[in-house]
Design a protein around this motif. Structure first.
Motif, PDB file in Angstrom:
ATOM      1  N   THR A  77       1.844   2.074   7.555  1.00  0.00           N
ATOM      2  CA  THR A  77       1.839   0.900   6.685  1.00  0.00           C
ATOM      3  C   THR A  77       0.501   0.175   6.795  1.00  0.00           C
ATOM      4  O   THR A  77      -0.076  -0.239   5.783  1.00  0.00           O
ATOM      5  CB  THR A  77       3.005  -0.045   7.040  1.00  0.00           C
ATOM      6  N   GLU A  78      -0.025   0.044   8.017  1.00  0.00           N
ATOM      7  CA  GLU A  78      -1.336  -0.592   8.212  1.00  0.00           C
ATOM      8  C   GLU A  78      -2.435   0.173   7.481  1.00  0.00           C
ATOM      9  O   GLU A  78      -3.298  -0.424   6.838  1.00  0.00           O
ATOM     10  CB  GLU A  78      -1.692  -0.647   9.699  1.00  0.00           C
ATOM     11  N   TYR A  80      -2.132   2.174   4.845  1.00  0.00           N
ATOM     12  CA  TYR A  80      -2.009   2.033   3.401  1.00  0.00           C
ATOM     13  C   TYR A  80      -2.263   0.595   2.924  1.00  0.00           C
ATOM     14  O   TYR A  80      -2.731   0.393   1.807  1.00  0.00           O
ATOM     15  CB  TYR A  80      -0.664   2.571   2.902  1.00  0.00           C
ATOM     16  N   ARG A  81      -1.991  -0.395   3.747  1.00  0.00           N
ATOM     17  CA  ARG A  81      -2.356  -1.780   3.392  1.00  0.00           C
ATOM     18  C   ARG A  81      -3.871  -1.907   3.229  1.00  0.00           C
ATOM     19  O   ARG A  81      -4.354  -2.503   2.278  1.00  0.00           O
ATOM     20  CB  ARG A  81      -1.894  -2.765   4.458  1.00  0.00           C
ATOM     21  N   TYR A  84      -5.011  -0.018   0.181  1.00  0.00           N
ATOM     22  CA  TYR A  84      -4.665  -0.784  -1.012  1.00  0.00           C
ATOM     23  C   TYR A  84      -5.654  -1.933  -1.213  1.00  0.00           C
ATOM     24  O   TYR A  84      -6.160  -2.157  -2.311  1.00  0.00           O
ATOM     25  CB  TYR A  84      -3.235  -1.325  -0.916  1.00  0.00           C
ATOM     26  N   LYS A  85      -5.952  -2.629  -0.141  1.00  0.00           N
ATOM     27  CA  LYS A  85      -6.876  -3.775  -0.207  1.00  0.00           C
ATOM     28  C   LYS A  85      -8.260  -3.340  -0.688  1.00  0.00           C
ATOM     29  O   LYS A  85      -8.886  -4.023  -1.496  1.00  0.00           O
ATOM     30  CB  LYS A  85      -6.978  -4.419   1.178  1.00  0.00           C
ATOM     31  N   ARG A  92      -5.077   1.705  -6.195  1.00  0.00           N
ATOM     32  CA  ARG A  92      -3.975   0.745  -6.042  1.00  0.00           C
ATOM     33  C   ARG A  92      -2.750   1.186  -6.833  1.00  0.00           C
ATOM     34  O   ARG A  92      -1.621   1.115  -6.350  1.00  0.00           O
ATOM     35  CB  ARG A  92      -4.416  -0.649  -6.481  1.00  0.00           C
ATOM     36  N   LEU A 101       4.461   0.630   0.449  1.00  0.00           N
ATOM     37  CA  LEU A 101       4.250  -0.743   0.883  1.00  0.00           C
ATOM     38  C   LEU A 101       5.308  -1.638   0.251  1.00  0.00           C
ATOM     39  O   LEU A 101       5.335  -1.818  -0.959  1.00  0.00           O
ATOM     40  CB  LEU A 101       2.846  -1.240   0.500  1.00  0.00           C
ATOM     41  N   LEU A 104       5.142  -4.321  -3.053  1.00  0.00           N
ATOM     42  CA  LEU A 104       4.323  -3.939  -4.196  1.00  0.00           C
ATOM     43  C   LEU A 104       5.169  -3.683  -5.437  1.00  0.00           C
ATOM     44  O   LEU A 104       4.773  -4.037  -6.540  1.00  0.00           O
ATOM     45  CB  LEU A 104       3.494  -2.693  -3.886  1.00  0.00           C
ATOM     46  N   THR A 109       1.408  -8.937  -4.346  1.00  0.00           N
ATOM     47  CA  THR A 109       0.184  -8.319  -3.860  1.00  0.00           C
ATOM     48  C   THR A 109      -0.678  -9.289  -3.069  1.00  0.00           C
ATOM     49  O   THR A 109      -1.721  -8.906  -2.568  1.00  0.00           O
ATOM     50  CB  THR A 109      -0.654  -7.762  -5.036  1.00  0.00           C
ATOM     51  N   ASP A 111      -0.322 -10.507  -0.125  1.00  0.00           N
ATOM     52  CA  ASP A 111      -0.402 -10.169   1.291  1.00  0.00           C
ATOM     53  C   ASP A 111      -1.246  -8.937   1.545  1.00  0.00           C
ATOM     54  O   ASP A 111      -1.495  -8.568   2.675  1.00  0.00           O
ATOM     55  CB  ASP A 111       0.995  -9.934   1.873  1.00  0.00           C
ATOM     56  N   PHE A 112      -1.675  -8.273   0.490  1.00  0.00           N
ATOM     57  CA  PHE A 112      -2.412  -7.033   0.661  1.00  0.00           C
ATOM     58  C   PHE A 112      -3.838  -7.299   0.393  1.00  0.00           C
ATOM     59  O   PHE A 112      -4.755  -6.883   0.352  1.00  0.00           O
ATOM     60  CB  PHE A 112      -1.860  -5.940  -0.270  1.00  0.00           C
TER      61      PHE A 112
END
Length: 112
Positions: A77-78, A80-81, A84-85, A92, A101, A104, A109, A111-112
């Motif tokens: 998850t970290e 892919y976060r 994504y960012k 994205r 995530l 999403l 979005t 938090d990303f």
């Protein structure tokens, strides 16, 4: 610092500056510091993969396995976060379609 385009394979844990250097799934725009952060996440993931391989070959308590799987899920998850960012709009969109995530799919979005 100025951002530059990088090509990333989350599966192979590679980051390249040139499109043809290696197979890739994702394209990101990142500073050298952000790329270093992603490298560190990939390195940590490789270490976790090795530890899990060793654990598979020796008897362990089920609870330890569940903790290990939860850590791997959290770590992915970290990764892919961050992807994504830093990702382009195409990246994205791809990550959104993967449903990896939480939030999403509901359009959260921030938090990303």
């Amino acid at each position: 610092m100025e951002k530059q385009t990088y090509y990333v394979s989350a599966q192979a844990k590679t980051i390249t500056e040139h499109r043809g250097d290696a197979a890739y799934e994702l394209e990101i725009e990142a500073t050298p510091t952000e790329v270093h952060q992603l490298y560190e996440l990939f390195e940590s993931e490789t270490e976790t993969d090795l530890n899990n391989w060793i654990r598979m070959h020796s008897p362990k308590i089920l609870e330890e396995e569940l903790v290990s799987h939860a850590f791997v899920d959290q770590h992915l998850t970290e990764v892919y976060r961050l992807l994504y960012k830093l990702g382009t709009s195409k990246t994205r969109s791809h990550i959104q379609s993967m449903n990896v995530l939480q939030g999403l799919q509901n359009g959260y979005t921030d938090d990303f």
